[in-house]
Design a protein around this motif. Structure first.
Motif, PDB file in Angstrom:
ATOM      1  N   ASP A  33      -0.183 -18.929  11.531  1.00 32.70           N
ATOM      2  CA  ASP A  33       0.514 -17.674  11.828  1.00 32.70           C
ATOM      3  C   ASP A  33       0.695 -16.826  10.573  1.00 32.70           C
ATOM      4  O   ASP A  33       0.608 -15.594  10.626  1.00 32.70           O
ATOM      5  N   LYS A  34       0.948 -17.458   9.441  1.00 37.48           N
ATOM      6  CA  LYS A  34       1.076 -16.726   8.177  1.00 37.48           C
ATOM      7  C   LYS A  34      -0.256 -16.076   7.793  1.00 37.48           C
ATOM      8  O   LYS A  34      -0.286 -14.937   7.320  1.00 37.48           O
ATOM      9  N   ILE A  35      -1.345 -16.798   7.994  1.00 40.91           N
ATOM     10  CA  ILE A  35      -2.671 -16.242   7.696  1.00 40.91           C
ATOM     11  C   ILE A  35      -2.954 -15.055   8.612  1.00 40.91           C
ATOM     12  O   ILE A  35      -3.451 -14.017   8.167  1.00 40.91           O
ATOM     13  N   ARG A  36      -2.631 -15.190   9.887  1.00 44.41           N
ATOM     14  CA  ARG A  36      -2.824 -14.083  10.825  1.00 44.41           C
ATOM     15  C   ARG A  36      -2.003 -12.860  10.403  1.00 44.41           C
ATOM     16  O   ARG A  36      -2.485 -11.720  10.464  1.00 44.41           O
ATOM     17  N   GLY A  37      -0.773 -13.097   9.977  1.00 43.54           N
ATOM     18  CA  GLY A  37       0.082 -12.001   9.537  1.00 43.54           C
ATOM     19  C   GLY A  37      -0.461 -11.319   8.297  1.00 43.54           C
ATOM     20  O   GLY A  37      -0.468 -10.086   8.195  1.00 43.54           O
ATOM     21  N   LYS A  38      -0.935 -12.112   7.344  1.00 42.54           N
ATOM     22  CA  LYS A  38      -1.497 -11.545   6.111  1.00 42.54           C
ATOM     23  C   LYS A  38      -2.776 -10.775   6.424  1.00 42.54           C
ATOM     24  O   LYS A  38      -3.026  -9.708   5.850  1.00 42.54           O
ATOM     25  N   PHE A  39      -3.571 -11.289   7.347  1.00 46.41           N
ATOM     26  CA  PHE A  39      -4.789 -10.594   7.762  1.00 46.41           C
ATOM     27  C   PHE A  39      -4.445  -9.245   8.394  1.00 46.41           C
ATOM     28  O   PHE A  39      -5.068  -8.227   8.088  1.00 46.41           O
ATOM     29  N   LYS A  40      -3.435  -9.226   9.262  1.00 52.97           N
ATOM     30  CA  LYS A  40      -3.013  -7.973   9.893  1.00 52.97           C
ATOM     31  C   LYS A  40      -2.477  -6.994   8.850  1.00 52.97           C
ATOM     32  O   LYS A  40      -2.723  -5.787   8.938  1.00 52.97           O
ATOM     33  N   GLN A  41      -1.761  -7.515   7.869  1.00 48.31           N
ATOM     34  CA  GLN A  41      -1.246  -6.659   6.799  1.00 48.31           C
ATOM     35  C   GLN A  41      -2.404  -6.028   6.029  1.00 48.31           C
ATOM     36  O   GLN A  41      -2.388  -4.834   5.733  1.00 48.31           O
ATOM     37  N   PHE A  42      -3.417  -6.820   5.710  1.00 55.92           N
ATOM     38  CA  PHE A  42      -4.563  -6.304   4.971  1.00 55.92           C
ATOM     39  C   PHE A  42      -5.323  -5.270   5.800  1.00 55.92           C
ATOM     40  O   PHE A  42      -5.726  -4.232   5.285  1.00 55.92           O
ATOM     41  N   CYS A  43      -5.495  -5.545   7.081  1.00 57.70           N
ATOM     42  CA  CYS A  43      -6.169  -4.579   7.956  1.00 57.70           C
ATOM     43  C   CYS A  43      -5.379  -3.278   8.043  1.00 57.70           C
ATOM     44  O   CYS A  43      -5.959  -2.193   8.107  1.00 57.70           O
ATOM     45  N   SER A  44      -4.072  -3.386   8.029  1.00 60.43           N
ATOM     46  CA  SER A  44      -3.225  -2.197   8.050  1.00 60.43           C
ATOM     47  C   SER A  44      -3.428  -1.372   6.781  1.00 60.43           C
ATOM     48  O   SER A  44      -3.485  -0.132   6.836  1.00 60.43           O
ATOM     49  N   LEU A  45      -3.540  -2.035   5.648  1.00 55.54           N
ATOM     50  CA  LEU A  45      -3.795  -1.322   4.392  1.00 55.54           C
ATOM     51  C   LEU A  45      -5.155  -0.628   4.396  1.00 55.54           C
ATOM     52  O   LEU A  45      -5.332   0.418   3.775  1.00 55.54           O
TER      53      LEU A  45
ATOM     54  N   MET B 252      -5.932  -5.400  -3.278  1.00 57.74           N
ATOM     55  CA  MET B 252      -6.486  -6.587  -3.937  1.00 57.74           C
ATOM     56  C   MET B 252      -5.456  -7.720  -3.989  1.00 57.74           C
ATOM     57  O   MET B 252      -5.808  -8.887  -3.806  1.00 57.74           O
ATOM     58  N   LYS B 253      -4.186  -7.396  -4.218  1.00 57.17           N
ATOM     59  CA  LYS B 253      -3.147  -8.426  -4.256  1.00 57.17           C
ATOM     60  C   LYS B 253      -3.005  -9.101  -2.898  1.00 57.17           C
ATOM     61  O   LYS B 253      -2.922 -10.329  -2.798  1.00 57.17           O
ATOM     62  N   VAL B 254      -2.981  -8.286  -1.842  1.00 56.15           N
ATOM     63  CA  VAL B 254      -2.865  -8.836  -0.494  1.00 56.15           C
ATOM     64  C   VAL B 254      -4.111  -9.651  -0.151  1.00 56.15           C
ATOM     65  O   VAL B 254      -4.026 -10.736   0.424  1.00 56.15           O
ATOM     66  N   LEU B 255      -5.268  -9.129  -0.545  1.00 58.50           N
ATOM     67  CA  LEU B 255      -6.527  -9.831  -0.283  1.00 58.50           C
ATOM     68  C   LEU B 255      -6.577 -11.167  -1.022  1.00 58.50           C
ATOM     69  O   LEU B 255      -6.969 -12.180  -0.436  1.00 58.50           O
ATOM     70  N   ASP B 256      -6.173 -11.196  -2.276  1.00 61.29           N
ATOM     71  CA  ASP B 256      -6.161 -12.449  -3.029  1.00 61.29           C
ATOM     72  C   ASP B 256      -5.181 -13.451  -2.408  1.00 61.29           C
ATOM     73  O   ASP B 256      -5.457 -14.648  -2.368  1.00 61.29           O
ATOM     74  N   SER B 257      -4.061 -12.943  -1.928  1.00 59.63           N
ATOM     75  CA  SER B 257      -3.092 -13.809  -1.254  1.00 59.63           C
ATOM     76  C   SER B 257      -3.695 -14.395   0.024  1.00 59.63           C
ATOM     77  O   SER B 257      -3.540 -15.588   0.305  1.00 59.63           O
ATOM     78  N   LEU B 258      -4.392 -13.568   0.797  1.00 58.06           N
ATOM     79  CA  LEU B 258      -5.046 -14.037   2.031  1.00 58.06           C
ATOM     80  C   LEU B 258      -6.092 -15.102   1.719  1.00 58.06           C
ATOM     81  O   LEU B 258      -6.123 -16.165   2.365  1.00 58.06           O
ATOM     82  N   ILE B 259      -6.910 -14.853   0.721  1.00 57.18           N
ATOM     83  CA  ILE B 259      -7.955 -15.822   0.357  1.00 57.18           C
ATOM     84  C   ILE B 259      -7.321 -17.131  -0.111  1.00 57.18           C
ATOM     85  O   ILE B 259      -7.775 -18.222   0.251  1.00 57.18           O
ATOM     86  N   GLY B 260      -6.247 -17.034  -0.880  1.00 57.84           N
ATOM     87  CA  GLY B 260      -5.550 -18.243  -1.327  1.00 57.84           C
ATOM     88  C   GLY B 260      -4.993 -19.043  -0.174  1.00 57.84           C
ATOM     89  O   GLY B 260      -5.076 -20.279  -0.158  1.00 57.84           O
ATOM     90  N   MET B 261      -4.420 -18.353   0.814  1.00 62.83           N
ATOM     91  CA  MET B 261      -3.873 -19.041   1.987  1.00 62.83           C
ATOM     92  C   MET B 261      -4.981 -19.730   2.781  1.00 62.83           C
ATOM     93  O   MET B 261      -4.801 -20.852   3.266  1.00 62.83           O
ATOM     94  N   ILE B 262      -6.111 -19.058   2.904  1.00 62.16           N
ATOM     95  CA  ILE B 262      -7.237 -19.634   3.646  1.00 62.16           C
ATOM     96  C   ILE B 262      -7.773 -20.868   2.925  1.00 62.16           C
ATOM     97  O   ILE B 262      -8.090 -21.883   3.559  1.00 62.16           O
ATOM     98  N   GLN B 263      -7.867 -20.799   1.601  1.00 64.05           N
ATOM     99  CA  GLN B 263      -8.400 -21.930   0.848  1.00 64.05           C
ATOM    100  C   GLN B 263      -7.451 -23.126   0.855  1.00 64.05           C
ATOM    101  O   GLN B 263      -7.888 -24.261   0.747  1.00 64.05           O
ATOM    102  N   LYS B 264      -6.142 -22.894   0.995  1.00 63.10           N
ATOM    103  CA  LYS B 264      -5.177 -23.989   1.026  1.00 63.10           C
ATOM    104  C   LYS B 264      -4.980 -24.553   2.437  1.00 63.10           C
ATOM    105  O   LYS B 264      -4.285 -25.548   2.608  1.00 63.10           O
TER     106      LYS B 264
END
Length: 137
Positions: free
Chosen positions: A107-119, A79-91
């Motif tokens: 690139d940061k959004i892509r990295g966070k997305f890959k991190q979330f998919c890994s989780l 949830m923390k990673v997901l909230d971070s991803l959503i925040g990055m997308i909204q900004k």
């Protein structure tokens, strides 16, 4: 004699004059075609980025609903990673093509997305094609 000298100068300088006129015409035509080509490229590239970000956003919102409905203690990191991803997308600056850190943020959004998919233990495959874009697993 002065009339023949002017005629001789006109003949000798014709090459220089025509080269200058040709350069100016070519420069003007190239500038207008460059603007048109640049606009087409920008539209295409912007649509690809928008499609990619849209897929990430849809994926994130769907998982937020899924994780929120059955939240456990082990899902808190997700949830923390997901909230971070959503925040990055909204900004993300959708309406500012001159934003100098656009590719860095993407690139940061892509990295966070890959991190979330890994989780989640999923292997995403984002594709952009003529039929449209999509995210498959």
């Amino acid at each position: 004699m002065a009339g023949s000298q002017d005629m001789f100068d006109a003949i000798v300088m014709a090459d220089e004059r025509f080269r200058g006129e040709g350069y100016q015409e070519g420069y003007e035509e190239g500038s207008s075609l460059g603007i048109i080509e640049g606009r087409q490229y920008g539209t295409l590239h912007g649509a690809k980025i928008g499609s990619e970000i849209g897929c990430y956003q849809g994926f994130a919102f769907a998982w937020k609903c899924l994780l929120h409905s059955c939240a456990t203690e082990k899902d808190s990191r997700k949830m923390k990673v997901l909230d971070s991803l959503i925040g990055m997308i909204q900004k993300f600056p959708y309406d500012d093509p001159t934003y100098d850190k656009l590719h860095e943020d993407l690139d940061k959004i892509r990295g966070k997305f890959k991190q979330f998919c890994s989780l989640l233990n999923v292997q995403p495959d984002f594709k952009i094609s003529a039929e449209g874009s999509g995210l498959s697993f």
